[in-house]
Each structure stands twice: as C-alpha cells, then as structure tokens.
Design a protein around this motif. Structure first.
Motif, mmCIF file in Angstrom:
data_model
loop_
_atom_site.group_PDB
_atom_site.id
_atom_site.type_symbol
_atom_site.label_atom_id
_atom_site.label_comp_id
_atom_site.label_asym_id
_atom_site.label_seq_id
_atom_site.Cartn_x
_atom_site.Cartn_y
_atom_site.Cartn_z
ATOM 1 N N ALA A 1 32.091 0.085 25.909
ATOM 2 C CA ALA A 1 33.137 0.288 26.915
ATOM 3 C C ALA A 1 32.662 -0.159 28.296
ATOM 4 O O ALA A 1 33.412 -0.771 29.080
ATOM 5 N N MET A 2 31.400 0.147 28.573
ATOM 6 C CA MET A 2 30.847 -0.266 29.869
ATOM 7 C C MET A 2 30.768 -1.783 29.973
ATOM 8 O O MET A 2 31.076 -2.379 31.017
ATOM 9 N N GLY A 3 30.362 -2.436 28.876
ATOM 10 C CA GLY A 3 30.293 -3.897 28.898
ATOM 11 C C GLY A 3 31.658 -4.531 29.067
ATOM 12 O O GLY A 3 31.826 -5.521 29.817
ATOM 13 N N LEU A 4 32.679 -3.990 28.398
ATOM 14 C CA LEU A 4 34.031 -4.526 28.554
ATOM 15 C C LEU A 4 34.556 -4.292 29.961
ATOM 16 O O LEU A 4 35.254 -5.135 30.545
ATOM 17 N N ASP B 1 24.916 -4.573 38.117
ATOM 18 C CA ASP B 1 24.449 -5.914 37.770
ATOM 19 C C ASP B 1 23.794 -5.894 36.392
ATOM 20 O O ASP B 1 23.721 -4.852 35.735
ATOM 21 N N ASP B 2 23.319 -7.043 35.955
ATOM 22 C CA ASP B 2 22.754 -7.144 34.602
ATOM 23 C C ASP B 2 21.519 -6.277 34.421
ATOM 24 O O ASP B 2 21.324 -5.636 33.372
ATOM 25 N N SER B 3 20.670 -6.233 35.404
ATOM 26 C CA SER B 3 19.447 -5.430 35.283
ATOM 27 C C SER B 3 19.772 -3.939 35.162
ATOM 28 O O SER B 3 19.150 -3.211 34.373
ATOM 29 N N MET B 4 20.750 -3.469 35.916
ATOM 30 C CA MET B 4 21.149 -2.070 35.829
ATOM 31 C C MET B 4 21.767 -1.769 34.466
ATOM 32 O O MET B 4 21.528 -0.698 33.872
ATOM 33 N N PHE B 5 22.556 -2.703 33.966
ATOM 34 C CA PHE B 5 23.175 -2.506 32.643
ATOM 35 C C PHE B 5 22.099 -2.400 31.555
ATOM 36 O O PHE B 5 22.169 -1.554 30.664
ATOM 37 N N VAL B 6 21.094 -3.278 31.646
ATOM 38 C CA VAL B 6 20.003 -3.217 30.662
ATOM 39 C C VAL B 6 19.241 -1.906 30.786
ATOM 40 O O VAL B 6 18.845 -1.297 29.787
#
Length: 374
Positions: free
Chosen positions: A110-113, A123-128
């Motif tokens: 859900a977060m990725g969508l 940002d990408d680093s926080m998502f990872v």
C-alpha cells in the motif's frame, strides 16, 4: 498493590515514547494544520498496543489500519509507524507468523502504491529503511517465538525424564522388595517348616524311640543354625554392611541330594541331562523351587514320600515334584509359596503349574528356559 506485567510496562513505554515524539513534531512543525484524526488515530493505535498480548492479531490489524490512515489524512506526521513495528513483532512472537507477514507485506504494498504518484512523502532510502524495519520486526518475533517453544519443550522433556526416573526407581524398589520377600520366604519358610516337622517327630518318639528323638533334635540344631546364618546374610545385604561371606555352599542343582536330605522326606529322585553348566539365575531358581515344593509336601501333603524329577532337555530345565498324600487340614500360613515359585519361573521366561493330581496328591511342574536367563 499488583504490579503491571512486563508486557504492559513495555507497551506503556512505547506509547510514552511515541507520544513524546509526536509532541516534539508538533512543537517544531508549526506549518502543519492539525485535524481530529491527529488525536483519534493515535488513541486507537495506543489501545491496540495495550491489547497486543491478549489479542495479537486483532491488535495488529487495528494498529496497521490506524497507521495506514494516519499519514495520508492526518495533519501531523508523528512517529506513529513505530507502533506498527511493535505490533508486527508481537504477532510473530505469539506464533501468528503468517498474519504478521501478510499484514507487513500489505502495508509495504500500500505504501509503494501510494508513493508511486507525482507527490511523494518518502524517498527511496526511507522506503527501504521502513521495509527493513518491517522485515526485522517480523523476523525477530519469529526467533523469540521459536526460542520460547524450544525452552518449553526442553523443560517438558526434563520433567518427563524426571518422572520416568522416579517411576523406574519405584519399579526397581518394588522388584527388590519382592525378591527379598521371596528369599526370606524360601529360606525361613523351608527351614522353620523343617524345624517344626523334626520337633514334632522328636516329641512323638521321645519316649518310645529316644535314638530317633536325638536325631531329630540334631537336625533341629543344624537347621536353626543354617536359618540364622542365612538370615544374618540377608540382613547384612539390606543394611549394606561388610560381613564375612557365607561359608556354606549356595543352593544349586548340583546339591539336589542335600536339598532332598534337608527336607526330611523319603524322595525318589530322577536326574537326567547335564545339570552342572546351568546359568546361575536358573540354577538358583530351580533349587529354590525344589526346596519350596518339598517343603509344601512336608507341610501339607500328609505323607512323607515324594517323587522329584529334574531334566535338562530342549534348552529347558524341567522340574516335577509329586506326592500321593491325602492333604492335611490348613492351619494358617501366608500362602505365598506357590506364588513365589511361579514368580521365580516367570522372571526367567518360564512357567510353573501347581495343583492336585487326578489320581490324588499334589503336583508342581516348572519349566525354566536356559537361553532366556537374564
């Protein structure tokens, strides 16, 4: 006053930390406009954290929904996501690993969508990093669950082993008591019976045949001496004290003639097969059975004659003791003689039959296998 449990204390600590972080965020982020969800959703998530130990799956769902609705709709971006990690760990730790994995994967999806549009909140680093924390929380919960299950299983096995050890000790104690009871019955019962028979003969022939009375009294003296010696030996074993080893030879098939002579009966003996290379356990049991069977003839048959047959054939020691007496009136006794003989035979994998003969008298037949001796 009842102290709160460790899990409750940990839950309250997490709530205080998240609440403090939220207040600090509010203090430094004056550009954000607050709404009712900034209060309602944290309260719902806090309630789920407090109920996580009793209802881990339900608490996980409540916290996940509250956190999922908090960031896109509330005005303040507080550290409420920490509660998700705690709920995921608890669900996995309580054995609901599948629910934890499914919820964590759904939240990340859900977060990725949500972050796939033009406007991005992380940002990408926080998502990872968030994905790594989700995986770590679930994995750590699974490890602690497996460790607790292992410790419980080890404790259960230790308790079972202790119970088995106690049961084995009780069984051995019972078997030892039974063995001692058989030994005392065989030794004392036989010898005291012989003393009784010889004393009766001495009283009967004291006036008419003094020479027979003297012989009977000598037999009483020797038998009582042997009885005291064997009784001291048995008591010495029970007390576990050092005593001189008995000097008289033990009962054995090699001393059948001595067993017959000690019985005071007229016994017709028939021996066949090798009887000098018999295992010790079988040899002693056979001698005890012969002695007890002859004692029963002396005490209960009403006659002073018997027939004894001992043979070693087909890997078995066969013992047959018969009399043709009418039997005497029962005058009391333990009644353990036949039971003791049967237990000796059964302990070696053999059999023993005892009962009246159709033609009159009594018969004892024992079979002791040689190849099954312990």
């Amino acid at each position: 006053m009842r102290r709160p449990s460790n899990s409750t204390t940990a839950s309250l600590t997490v709530i205080v930390v998240v609440l403090a972080g939220t207040l600090l965020t509010y203090a430094f982020r004056t550009d954000r406009q607050l709404n009712a969800l900034d209060v309602v959703l944290p309260i719902i998530a806090f309630a789920g954290i407090l109920a996580r130990q009793r209802y881990p799956v339900a608490a996980l769902i409540v916290v996940a929904l509250a956190v999922a609705a908090y960031y896109p709709r509330a005005g303040l971006d507080g550290p409420l996501i920490v509660l998700t990690f705690v709920a995921l760990f608890t669900a996995a730790d309580r054995g609901h690993l599948t629910a934890a994995i499914a919820t964590g994967a759904t939240l990340l999806l859900a977060m990725g969508l949500g972050e796939s549009g033009r406007v991005r909140h992380v940002d990408d680093s926080m998502f990872v990093a968030i994905a790594g924390w989700v995986v770590a929380a679930i994995a750590f919960g699974g490890v602690t669950s497996n460790r607790r299950a292992y410790l419980l299983e080890a404790e259960r096995r230790a308790i079972d082993a202790e119970h088995t050890k106690e049961e084995e000790a009780r069984r051995r104690e019972s078997e030892e008591r039974l063995r001692i009871a058989r030994e005392l019955h065989d030794v004392l019962g036989h010898n005291i019976s012989m003393i009784n028979v010889q004393a009766a003969a001495a009283l009967h022939g004291l006036k008419k045949r003094p020479e027979d009375a003297e012989t009977a009294l000598r037999t009483i003296k020797e038998t009582s001496k042997e009885t005291l010696r064997e009784l001291r030996t048995t008591l010495g074993v029970l007390r576990q004290v050092d005593e001189d080893a008995p000097t008289a030879p033990a009962d054995s098939l090699a001393r059948v003639e001595a067993l017959v002579a000690a019985s005071g009966l007229e016994v017709r003996t028939e021996l066949s097969g090798p009887l000098d290379a018999v295992p010790t356990e079988v040899d002693l049991a056979a001698a005890r059975i012969i002695k007890e069977a002859l004692t029963n003839v002396s005490r209960h048959s009403g006659t002073n004659t018997a027939t004894l047959t001992v043979s070693n054939t087909s890997g078995n020691i066969l013992i047959r003791v018969e009399d043709d007496g009418p039997g005497t009136t029962y005058e009391g006794g333990s009644g353990f003689g036949v039971q003791g003989m049967r237990e000796r035979a059964t302990a070696l994998g053999g059999t023993l039959e005892a009962g009246p003969r159709p033609e009159g008298g009594f018969r004892v037949v024992a079979r002791l296998p040689l190849n099954k001796a312990p």
